[in-house]
Design an enzyme around this catalytic site. Sequence first.
Site, PDB file in Angstrom:
ATOM      1  N   GLU A  73      -1.997  -0.240   8.259  1.00  0.00           N
ATOM      2  CA  GLU A  73      -2.988  -1.128   8.846  1.00  0.00           C
ATOM      3  C   GLU A  73      -2.372  -1.999   9.930  1.00  0.00           C
ATOM      4  OE1 GLU A  73      -4.175  -3.091   5.290  1.00  0.00           O
ATOM      5  OE2 GLU A  73      -2.513  -4.508   5.309  1.00  0.00           O
ATOM      6  N   HIS A  88       0.845  -1.194   0.000  1.00  0.00           N
ATOM      7  CA  HIS A  88       0.000   0.000   0.000  1.00  0.00           C
ATOM      8  C   HIS A  88       0.883   1.247   0.000  1.00  0.00           C
ATOM      9  CE1 HIS A  88      -3.118  -2.828   0.918  1.00  0.00           C
ATOM     10  NE2 HIS A  88      -2.644  -3.084   2.116  1.00  0.00           N
ATOM     11  N   HIS A 124       3.559  -7.357   1.834  1.00  0.00           N
ATOM     12  CA  HIS A 124       2.929  -8.269   2.784  1.00  0.00           C
ATOM     13  C   HIS A 124       1.875  -9.122   2.091  1.00  0.00           C
ATOM     14  CE1 HIS A 124       0.237  -4.773   2.588  1.00  0.00           C
ATOM     15  NE2 HIS A 124      -0.745  -5.626   2.865  1.00  0.00           N
ATOM     16  N   ARG A 172      -0.868  -4.830  -6.299  1.00  0.00           N
ATOM     17  CA  ARG A 172      -0.606  -6.266  -6.311  1.00  0.00           C
ATOM     18  C   ARG A 172       0.621  -6.533  -7.176  1.00  0.00           C
ATOM     19  NH1 ARG A 172      -5.268  -7.872  -8.747  1.00  0.00           N
ATOM     20  NH2 ARG A 172      -6.448  -7.593  -6.826  1.00  0.00           N
TER      21      ARG A 172
END
Length: 629
Positions: free
Chosen positions: A116, A99, A174, A194
């Site tokens: 996050e 991200h 991740h 991605r």
Amino acid sequence: MAILKLAPSFKDYIWGGRRLIEEYHKPYDGDILAESWEVSCHPDGPSFVTNGEYAGKTLQEYIDLAGREVLGTNCRRFDEFPVLIKFIDAKDNLSIQVHPDNAYALKNEHQYGKTEMWYVVDCEEGAYLYYGFNREVSKEEFAERIKNNTLLEVLNPVKVKKGDVLFIESGTIHAIGKNILIAEIQQNSNVTYRVYDYGRIGKDGKPRELHVEKALEVTRREPVRPREDCAPHVAACDYFVVDKLSAKNEKLTGFVGEESFKSILVMEGEGEIVNGDEKMSFKKGDSLFLPADSGAYEISGAFEALVTSEGAKKNPLRIGIDMGGTSIKIGVVNEKNEIIARTVLETRLDIAPEELIANMGKVTRKLLENSNIPLDQCVGVGIGSPGTIDDKEGVVIYSNNYAWENVPLRAELKKYLPLPIYINNDANCAMLGEAAAGAAAGRKNVVFLTLGTGVGGGFLIDGKLFNGGLLGGTEFGHTVVQVGGVRCTCGREGCLESYASATGLIRMAREQMDKHPDSLLWKLCDGDKSKVNAELAFKASDEKDEAGMLAVQEYMKYLAAGVANAINMFRPEVVVLGGGISNRGEKLAAELNGMVKGECFGHTFVKPAEVVIASLKNDAGIIGAAELC
């Protein structure tokens, strides 16, 4: 209503399972349920209120109807609802992804980035996930491994167990591994790049899209550095604070203050929550929302839950913009009301308002960049604009100085500065600056008059900015001091602005020059009346020039009348004078105090407010605008 129960939106991504349906009883009739967005205002998947007067409304609709106060004061720094909370059931491996941070996402995706945290609700024995790299890699190696499908060789696999917590900062590569059930708390963003997907085929029959070029730009290509202990919290960062509640047939108490809402995500068990006169039962998988300032609550039963709230920003900065007649002053202000970076933009009235606002935004972004200040370190933008302002909608309804009508200042500036933006009259902002850090510091009842191209007035009553009961705020400069007098730019005749502004003094000086052809003023302006300014008028008066003295005497008469009117109306503790005229300093204040005293009602019994000179000078507007945030 103080307790809301929320229903989620659902996502059926191909790697998902059925645990959320079978174990958490999510009302979903599809074959695969990968994610349930439990607390969300994101348009890609909003959550819904299920109880009370707001039942059926989205969480965002509830906030819009109830007011942003339900989010708490710590959320003022966010332009949107700050978090997104999910359950994630990974039956299969998720794609390897990353991200972006806020700066990159705001520039390229027009939304915030994503930091996050994961709480492992449950997992199978031996389950693992990928968390950063196992060694530092170059950008070239990263790209090559993506190309030849060897990326997994340099990723860091981490075995997990129930109760583990991982914090994934933006830029960290991740992926959640298969057979793991996660509770995820993240920034309110849906931006994911991605880079590897095991060759899977999407619903359209094609390989799922990769975002390699963007990922190469934003990924941190080294092992994850351990974070500082967040105790007593499960996790704490700039975007959320997460705590864990665990009870075994016992009662726990909590409190929801004005600072932040609380979200309670139930991971195991069941119980009951009581807040005031409200009582609600809950079970595994439920999501509860308690608005800010809900007060004390009691929660009982046998359960485990995550409680999310918003903490205060560390070392917050604010952007203050002071829109003047000739220049627009922009500054970055810290908690001590110090301007740590500043710049100036020419006020060009020969271009469209949208273009001038665009210039403001671009120059501000450049100031932040040159000062190495991240945009997300700023909690908001405050703007002091001349004219009649709709501070709720962020619109300049009318500005005679700018010749603006119904200009959507907030909406236009937000295209360049995606932060909370607050707008008020420039005189109000200057007053707030002086009350925060200047000549009126510590006072709760203040009249502030700006004496520049026009006359502005700002009023602090019982420590709060007085805007009046209707749109537009106050316009003290457009109260009449001479019926049938000089026509003002607003269209009325005899306004205080026409007599007590620098423009008024210049007009009076020129009139006296015409009557006194031998006046010193002619010499001071090199025989060109267009060069006369307020400073020259005062200089001529100080040197006993008849024309200069007559002009200044007339000017002071009207200014004193305006100040006395303000004192009689508002009974302030102090009257502060700002603007270019105030550069005359204590000489101006002393003369005004002598003239005003006798004009104040009851002055023989009650000492009237003292007239003082603003101390912040040109900084008042910047600091005061920042005080709006």
